[in-house]
Design an enzyme around this catalytic site. Sequence first.
Site, short mmCIF file in Angstrom:
data_model
loop_
_atom_site.label_atom_id
_atom_site.label_comp_id
_atom_site.label_asym_id
_atom_site.label_seq_id
_atom_site.Cartn_x
_atom_site.Cartn_y
_atom_site.Cartn_z
N GLU A 239 -71.49 -33.65 37.60
CA GLU A 239 -71.53 -35.10 37.76
C GLU A 239 -71.83 -35.78 36.42
O GLU A 239 -72.98 -35.86 35.98
CB GLU A 239 -72.60 -35.48 38.77
CG GLU A 239 -72.42 -34.84 40.13
CD GLU A 239 -73.68 -34.91 40.95
OE1 GLU A 239 -74.02 -36.03 41.41
OE2 GLU A 239 -74.36 -33.88 41.10
N HIS B 75 -68.84 -37.14 43.01
CA HIS B 75 -69.62 -36.00 43.46
C HIS B 75 -68.72 -34.92 44.07
O HIS B 75 -69.01 -34.40 45.15
CB HIS B 75 -70.66 -36.46 44.49
CG HIS B 75 -71.86 -35.57 44.61
ND1 HIS B 75 -71.79 -34.28 45.06
CD2 HIS B 75 -73.17 -35.80 44.35
CE1 HIS B 75 -72.99 -33.75 45.07
NE2 HIS B 75 -73.86 -34.66 44.64
#
Length: 364
Positions: A328, A193
Site C-alpha cells: 500500500e 488495498h
Amino acid sequence: MNRRMVIAATAMLGVWVAAPASAAITSQDWGAWDGRNVRLYTLTNAAGTEVKIANYGGVITSIRVPGRDGTFADVVEGFDSLDGYAGPGAGGRYGALIGRFANRIKDQTYVLDGVTYHVTRDGMPYDRRVWDARAVDGPEPQLVLHLTDPDGTMGFPGTMQVTVTYTLTARDVLRIHYHATTDKPTVASLTNHSYFNMAGGPGATILNQLLTMNADRYTIADEKNVPTGEIRDVAGTPFDFRRATPIGAHINDPDPMLRRAGGYDHNFVINGAPGTLRPAARLEDPVSGRVLEEWTTEAGVQVYTANYPPSAAAKAKGYQVHGAVALEAQAFPNAPNIPGFPSALVTPGKPLDEITEFRFSAAR
C-alpha cells in the site's frame, strides 16, 4: 510461447491463455448499494492483459497477467459478486480505495491549525461508497472515478473533490492517479488495498515469493502498530528486503513488531524524494515467473502479509493466512501527529496529487 496464440483455456486454478485482444473498456451491471447502481468495468489492452474494477469502493476485483509460459492468471484476491465486498460477512477491504486517511492515526486524534480533530464513524469511508464513473476508451483504456467528500465526514475538515483515474497501458502497467482538492486545510492519504499473489491460483501462500523493497529504513510502531516517529535502518533486521528475499524467510523471527502483527504490517520509507515517481517494491513468483514492480510518488509503502484469518466471505473462496500481500503506497501512518514525517497536509493551494503504478512482466 507466443502469448497471442489462441490455445485451449483451462479452468484449473482459474488460469487461461488469452487470444489476440483489442484495447477497450466495457462494463456490466453489478447490482446496487446504498440506493445506487454499481457497475463492473473491464479494461483490456492489446496484449490481452485484463483488469476489472467496480465503482463500488473503486475495488480492483481481478488482474489477469501472463507468466513466463504465456499462461494468464488472476494475481489479486477478490470476489465474484458485489455481495462478497459489501454483503454480510464482508471484510478485508480487498482491492479497495482507502480514504480519507489510509492507515492509522494515534488515538484517532490530531491537531491542525490549533484545532483538535477526532476521526469518527460519522459517514462512510471511500471503500464503502459508490463512486461516479466515466469510461474512456482507446488504446490505453481508463476508468475515471469521482466523489465529493463533504466537510466533517468521519471528522475530517474540508469538502474534498476526489478523482481517481485507473489507466491500463499498452505495456502492462496499471497506473492509479489520485487527485483531490479541498476548500479548507485538511489531511489526506489515499491508497489501493489490493492483495497480490503472483502465483495466480488458490492454495499457494506468498511465503516463498521474492520481495524487494527500495527502502533503507522503516518506521517503528508502538503496541497498537502506530508509528511513534522513530525511523531505523533495515540493516540487520527482518525488515531488510533491499535484495530479493522470500517473504517467509524472517516472518516468524522474534522481533516484537513482527510478533504483535503476526507478520509484516509495517511502513517502509521509500528511498528518494516523495513526489517523484520511483521504484518502491518488486514481487516475483519464482515458479510462474510473474513479476509485479510497484512505482510510486508516495513517501511510504505499508507491507501487509494477510496475517489474520480472512472474513467469512473470503473463507468461502479458500483464502488463508499469508495467502497474499498488500503493498500500500501511501503517506506515513500517523503523519498528522509526527512533524518529522513527510506532510499529509492538503490545502486549497496544495492539492493531493499522487501516482502509483503496478508494472507487470514475466521473469525469464
